[in-house]
Design an enzyme around this catalytic site. Structure first.
Site, short mmCIF file in Angstrom:
data_model
loop_
_atom_site.label_atom_id
_atom_site.label_comp_id
_atom_site.label_asym_id
_atom_site.label_seq_id
_atom_site.Cartn_x
_atom_site.Cartn_y
_atom_site.Cartn_z
N ASP A 32 0.82 -1.38 -0.14
CA ASP A 32 0.07 0.13 -0.03
C ASP A 32 0.97 1.23 0.16
O ASP A 32 2.00 1.32 0.37
CB ASP A 32 -0.78 0.07 1.19
CG ASP A 32 -2.13 1.05 1.06
OD1 ASP A 32 -2.11 1.27 0.00
OD2 ASP A 32 -2.91 1.13 2.07
N TRP A 37 2.91 7.94 -2.40
CA TRP A 37 4.50 8.24 -2.70
C TRP A 37 4.39 8.97 -3.95
O TRP A 37 5.42 9.72 -4.07
CB TRP A 37 5.00 6.85 -3.16
CG TRP A 37 6.47 6.62 -3.63
CD1 TRP A 37 7.52 6.52 -2.79
CD2 TRP A 37 6.63 6.81 -4.91
NE1 TRP A 37 8.68 6.67 -3.47
CE2 TRP A 37 8.30 6.95 -4.97
CE3 TRP A 37 6.25 7.02 -6.11
CZ2 TRP A 37 9.18 7.00 -6.13
CZ3 TRP A 37 6.90 7.10 -7.23
CH2 TRP A 37 8.53 7.09 -7.07
N HIS A 49 2.43 3.26 -8.92
CA HIS A 49 2.29 2.05 -9.38
C HIS A 49 3.36 1.25 -10.08
O HIS A 49 3.88 0.30 -9.87
CB HIS A 49 1.08 1.53 -9.90
CG HIS A 49 -0.26 2.25 -9.39
ND1 HIS A 49 -0.37 1.75 -7.91
CD2 HIS A 49 -1.37 3.04 -9.80
CE1 HIS A 49 -1.71 2.40 -7.65
NE2 HIS A 49 -2.19 2.91 -8.63
N SER A 77 -7.99 -5.48 -4.96
CA SER A 77 -8.96 -5.97 -4.28
C SER A 77 -10.12 -6.02 -4.91
O SER A 77 -10.52 -5.23 -5.91
CB SER A 77 -8.95 -5.10 -2.85
OG SER A 77 -9.55 -3.95 -3.18
N THR A 78 -11.26 -6.84 -4.36
CA THR A 78 -12.73 -6.32 -5.02
C THR A 78 -13.26 -5.17 -4.87
O THR A 78 -14.11 -4.74 -5.61
CB THR A 78 -13.54 -7.50 -4.24
OG1 THR A 78 -13.30 -7.50 -2.95
CG2 THR A 78 -13.13 -8.97 -4.74
N LEU A 143 9.22 -21.46 -4.92
CA LEU A 143 8.49 -20.35 -4.18
C LEU A 143 7.19 -20.10 -4.87
O LEU A 143 7.10 -20.24 -5.95
CB LEU A 143 9.07 -18.90 -4.25
CG LEU A 143 8.36 -17.84 -3.97
CD1 LEU A 143 8.37 -17.54 -2.40
CD2 LEU A 143 9.14 -16.62 -4.43
N GLU A 219 1.17 -13.01 12.63
CA GLU A 219 1.85 -12.26 13.12
C GLU A 219 1.99 -10.83 12.30
O GLU A 219 2.24 -11.04 10.86
CB GLU A 219 3.57 -12.38 13.19
CG GLU A 219 3.51 -13.43 14.46
CD GLU A 219 3.19 -13.03 15.77
OE1 GLU A 219 3.43 -11.87 16.38
OE2 GLU A 219 2.75 -13.91 16.45
#
Ligand code: IPE
Ligand code: IPE
Ligand code: MG
Length: 252
Positions: A32, A37, A49, A77-78, A143, A219
């Site tokens: 985020d 920025w 972006h 995100s939706t 990964l 965490e």
């Protein structure tokens, strides 16, 4: 070629400090602060972006090199469909560009690309690139890179319930057999382990509908740094912070 840059002295020192026997198995990141920025620099949000994509390259590479097994990045995100069409278009364009440019490197580095979210709602070009990336990297296993795209935690849970209900209706699953283990399989993350560490950049102290079922015992690490500035140095610091936590999972 910033992602190829050799580690600086401070990065090497931090890597040495990290306990390789106690790495988070799964790191999730809410990337985020791109817009803020850019705004601080009198640039259009898109420039933020674009700079953010550089950090994606850097962080994916650093996680692979460290031996992190699962990395989940919140890319769209939706709720992000509420943004101006211009911004959505440029985000989709950047996704296509990223996959086009990075796919060979990702494949060579044995990265498996997986998507969390409903791909059907994506425009056809990004959808095509994403399917291509999934297909090409399907047998990789160093990964697992989950890209959360058109992803929402509530949407994911509702979808899982619908799939489960259909199975019950069709007599394929008995109501009594539904438990946490079975339910989990119907989420986008399937049999993957829950995140151990969740990082959110940009100073916001919220979850914004990210992995709400999976983060029950994760965490949290919040930093004021905007995503375009979140370099591997910050990643290593977050991991070191995580390694000083005492995870009790309800025990003593
Ligand atoms: C994160 O940066 C990128 C996406 C949500 C796609 P933002 O675009 O949310 O940047 P801010 O939070 O407005 O600064
Ligand atoms: C969360 O950031 C979504 C992504 C990083 C993709 P947002 O910028 O959309 O979240 P809010 O609106 O600040 O909660
Ligand atoms: Mg934001």
């Amino acid at each position: 070629m910033e992602s190829m840059a050799k580690n600086t002295d401070i990065e090497r020192k931090l890597i040495k400090e990290i306990d390789k026997t106690n790495l988070p198995n799964h790191i999730a990141i809410i990337m985020d602060g791109n817009g803020r920025w850019a705004k601080k620099r009198f640039l259009p949000r898109t420039a933020g972006h674009r700079e953010g994509v550089k950090r994606v390259r850097e962080i994916v590479k650093a996680c692979g090199d460290l031996g992190i097994k699962y990395l989940t990045l919140y890319a769209f995100s939706t709720e992000n469909w509420k943004r101006p069409k211009d911004e959505i278009d440029s985000l989709m364009k950047l996704l296509v560009e990223y996959l086009k440019k990075e796919l060979n490197t990702l494949h060579k580095n044995n990265v498996k690309i997986n998507i969390l979210g409903d791909l059907e709602k994506l425009p056809s070009l990004p959808k095509q690139e994403v399917f291509n990336a999934i297909e090409k990297t399907r047998n990789n296993n160093k990964l697992i890179l989950n890209i959360a795209l058109n992803y929402g935690g509530r949407d994911e849970i509702i979808r899982a319930i619908k799939l489960l209900a259909k199975n019950v209706k069709d007599n394929k699953i008995q109501l009594e057999d539904i438990n946490e283990e079975l339910f989990k399989e119907f989420l986008y993350t399937g049999s993957q382990p829950d995140p151990d560490l969740l990082i959110r950049t940009s100073g916001e102290l919220r979850i914004s509908n990210f992995l709400i079922y999976q983060i029950a015992y994760t965490e949290f690490y919040f930093t004021d740094i905007y995503w375009p500035q979140f370099t591997k140095e910050h990643l290593f610091k977050a991991i070191l912070d995580y390694q000083n936590r005492n995870r009790r999972f309800g025990g003593i």
